[in-house]
Design a protein around this motif. Structure first.
Motif, PDB file in Angstrom:
ATOM      1  N   UNK A 182       0.828  -1.206   0.000  1.00  0.00           N
ATOM      2  CA  UNK A 182       0.000   0.000   0.000  1.00  0.00           C
ATOM      3  C   UNK A 182       0.863   1.257   0.000  1.00  0.00           C
ATOM      4  N   UNK A 183       1.958   1.235   0.744  1.00  0.00           N
ATOM      5  CA  UNK A 183       2.888   2.376   0.694  1.00  0.00           C
ATOM      6  C   UNK A 183       3.431   2.570  -0.721  1.00  0.00           C
ATOM      7  N   UNK A 184       3.688   1.477  -1.414  1.00  0.00           N
ATOM      8  CA  UNK A 184       4.166   1.586  -2.797  1.00  0.00           C
ATOM      9  C   UNK A 184       3.078   2.148  -3.707  1.00  0.00           C
ATOM     10  N   UNK A 185       1.830   1.779  -3.459  1.00  0.00           N
ATOM     11  CA  UNK A 185       0.718   2.344  -4.242  1.00  0.00           C
ATOM     12  C   UNK A 185       0.577   3.839  -3.976  1.00  0.00           C
ATOM     13  N   UNK A 186       0.717   4.225  -2.713  1.00  0.00           N
ATOM     14  CA  UNK A 186       0.653   5.654  -2.376  1.00  0.00           C
ATOM     15  C   UNK A 186       1.746   6.415  -3.118  1.00  0.00           C
ATOM     16  N   UNK A 187       2.954   5.873  -3.113  1.00  0.00           N
ATOM     17  CA  UNK A 187       4.080   6.554  -3.752  1.00  0.00           C
ATOM     18  C   UNK A 187       3.927   6.644  -5.260  1.00  0.00           C
ATOM     19  N   UNK A 188       3.289   5.627  -5.859  1.00  0.00           N
ATOM     20  CA  UNK A 188       3.157   5.602  -7.316  1.00  0.00           C
ATOM     21  C   UNK A 188       1.962   6.399  -7.817  1.00  0.00           C
ATOM     22  N   UNK A 189       1.058   6.753  -6.898  1.00  0.00           N
ATOM     23  CA  UNK A 189      -0.144   7.474  -7.302  1.00  0.00           C
ATOM     24  C   UNK A 189      -1.221   6.586  -7.884  1.00  0.00           C
ATOM     25  N   UNK A 190      -1.075   5.270  -7.762  1.00  0.00           N
ATOM     26  CA  UNK A 190      -2.088   4.349  -8.277  1.00  0.00           C
ATOM     27  C   UNK A 190      -3.296   4.309  -7.346  1.00  0.00           C
ATOM     28  N   UNK A 191      -4.369   3.688  -7.837  1.00  0.00           N
ATOM     29  CA  UNK A 191      -5.594   3.581  -7.045  1.00  0.00           C
ATOM     30  C   UNK A 191      -5.323   2.835  -5.747  1.00  0.00           C
ATOM     31  N   UNK A 192      -5.883   3.335  -4.667  1.00  0.00           N
ATOM     32  CA  UNK A 192      -5.627   2.787  -3.335  1.00  0.00           C
ATOM     33  C   UNK A 192      -6.773   1.905  -2.860  1.00  0.00           C
ATOM     34  N   UNK A 193      -6.492   1.001  -1.933  1.00  0.00           N
ATOM     35  CA  UNK A 193      -7.578   0.224  -1.320  1.00  0.00           C
ATOM     36  C   UNK A 193      -8.551   1.128  -0.576  1.00  0.00           C
ATOM     37  N   UNK A 194      -9.798   0.670  -0.518  1.00  0.00           N
ATOM     38  CA  UNK A 194     -10.783   1.409   0.267  1.00  0.00           C
ATOM     39  C   UNK A 194     -10.548   1.218   1.758  1.00  0.00           C
ATOM     40  N   UNK A 195      -9.895   0.120   2.125  1.00  0.00           N
ATOM     41  CA  UNK A 195      -9.633  -0.206   3.523  1.00  0.00           C
ATOM     42  C   UNK A 195      -8.421  -1.130   3.563  1.00  0.00           C
ATOM     43  N   UNK A 196      -7.581  -0.955   4.580  1.00  0.00           N
ATOM     44  CA  UNK A 196      -6.461  -1.864   4.830  1.00  0.00           C
ATOM     45  C   UNK A 196      -6.775  -2.626   6.115  1.00  0.00           C
ATOM     46  N   UNK A 197      -6.796  -3.948   6.033  1.00  0.00           N
ATOM     47  CA  UNK A 197      -7.118  -4.802   7.182  1.00  0.00           C
ATOM     48  C   UNK A 197      -5.842  -5.498   7.627  1.00  0.00           C
ATOM     49  N   UNK A 198      -5.424  -5.226   8.854  1.00  0.00           N
ATOM     50  CA  UNK A 198      -4.184  -5.790   9.378  1.00  0.00           C
ATOM     51  C   UNK A 198      -4.486  -6.632  10.615  1.00  0.00           C
ATOM     52  N   UNK A 199      -4.224  -7.931  10.509  1.00  0.00           N
ATOM     53  CA  UNK A 199      -4.414  -8.837  11.633  1.00  0.00           C
ATOM     54  C   UNK A 199      -3.060  -9.136  12.254  1.00  0.00           C
ATOM     55  N   UNK A 200      -2.910  -8.791  13.525  1.00  0.00           N
ATOM     56  CA  UNK A 200      -1.672  -8.973  14.306  1.00  0.00           C
ATOM     57  C   UNK A 200      -0.410  -8.813  13.452  1.00  0.00           C
ATOM     58  N   UNK A 201      -0.224  -7.604  12.897  1.00  0.00           N
ATOM     59  CA  UNK A 201       0.893  -7.390  11.958  1.00  0.00           C
ATOM     60  C   UNK A 201       2.261  -7.363  12.637  1.00  0.00           C
ATOM     61  N   UNK A 202       3.277  -7.763  11.895  1.00  0.00           N
ATOM     62  CA  UNK A 202       4.662  -7.480  12.244  1.00  0.00           C
ATOM     63  C   UNK A 202       5.137  -6.398  11.291  1.00  0.00           C
TER      64      UNK A 202
END
Length: 315
Positions: free
Chosen positions: A129-149
């Motif tokens: 998602x950070x790479x999508x933000x940097x590239x200006x591409x379409x982003x997810x409507x929501x990011x779901x993170x389960x017990x992330x590292x």
């Protein structure tokens, strides 16, 4: 078709929603970057549960990091070859692009398409998602993170979490040296100077200025929870919407252990997905189009055509 099927040259397994509500989720299982597969409960069980709730889930069979003698000895795992960053991250982006391009066929409203993952898979989707933000591409409507590292070197747990881990030695299985070794194995070298998408917990508030809304569900007695909480705090400092939950009574990886806690987390994820608003304009009927055209022709000022003809781009 409601049975799961392979697609995108075998990169993904699609779980069509039984009764589609228009939402979609690109999902990445965990496994320390080097383990896990599409048949583990954290992948297959999650996908089946959310598809039953109305979301079409696309589970990503991303390439795994190697298992070396140094990394696998404590896990009693045989050695095997593998890949390093950015290959698994690239696979997530490829899957994201494939789903976005095929959203209509998958009966997904692309404006209600989310991305998510568990543990190391949560790291991969955060970095992607950070790479999508940097590239200006379409982003997810929501990011779901389960017990992330999200950090290779994470802060020490606070007194309450340290006490919970001390009271449950079986849950206290992520010492700092093991986490650092996991990231070095993923990177294929030192964590020093690693790209931000590989260790997304290092992101600053400025880095997260365009990050999508996020739902994070952490384990209770889980030392990796510290890195998730640090990332959630940075999202909040950046003014980004973030919902942080702790699933009471759980250790790390509870979605991989079907039961009440996993069901509670999946119910929450399903609820947040179905609540995503649609930003896709509803198609007009032919009569409405005709009326709109008639009104425009009756009231618009005369103008000269440019002579350029723009045709629709095939999807």
């Amino acid at each position: 078709m409601t049975e799961p099927y392979a697609a995108a040259a075998g990169l993904v397994r699609v779980y069509p929603a039984r009764e589609p509500n228009g939402t979609g989720l690109v999902w990445a299982h965990g496994g320390g970057f080097a383990f896990g597969d599409l048949d583990m409960p954290e992948a297959d069980g999650v996908a089946h549960a959310l598809a039953t709730a109305g979301t079409t889930v696309v589970s990503v069979d991303y390439r795994l990091a190697p298992v070396t003698a140094a990394f696998g000895v404590s896990l009693d795992a045989p050695e095997r070859a593998g890949v390093h960053y950015p290959a698994p991250s690239d696979d997530i982006l490829t899957a994201w692009a494939w789903v976005s391009q095929n959203a209509d066929r998958l009966r997904i409203d692309v404006s209600r398409l989310a991305i998510g993952g568990a543990s190391a898979g949560a790291n991969l989707v955060t970095g992607a998602t950070l790479r999508l933000v940097a590239s200006g591409d379409a982003l997810p409507a929501l990011v779901v993170l389960a017990y992330p590292t999200l950090l290779a070197v994470q802060p020490a747990p606070d007194a309450a979490l340290r006490a919970a881990l001390d009271a449950n030695p079986a849950a206290d299985r992520f010492p700092p040296a093991a986490i650092r070794a996991m990231y070095e194995n993923y990177l294929g070298g030192s964590i020093e100077g690693a790209p931000l998408p590989a260790i997304p917990g290092l992101a600053s508030a400025d880095d997260l200025a365009g990050f999508p809304p996020t739902l994070m569900i952490n384990g209770d007695a889980d030392e990796l929870r510290v890195s998730g909480e640090a990332f959630a705090a940075t999202l909040a400092a950046a003014g980004r919407p973030v919902e942080l939950r702790v699933e009471a009574g759980t250790e790390h990886g509870h979605l991989n252990r079907p039961g009440p806690a996993a069901s509670a987390s999946l119910d929450l994820i399903a609820a947040r997905l179905v609540a995503l608003p649609s930003l896709t304009p509803a198609p007009q009927s032919r009569s409405a189009d005709a009326a709109s055209t008639h009104s425009h022709l009756a009231t618009a000022e005369p103008h000269r055509a440019s002579g350029a003809v723009t045709e629709g781009t095939p999807s």
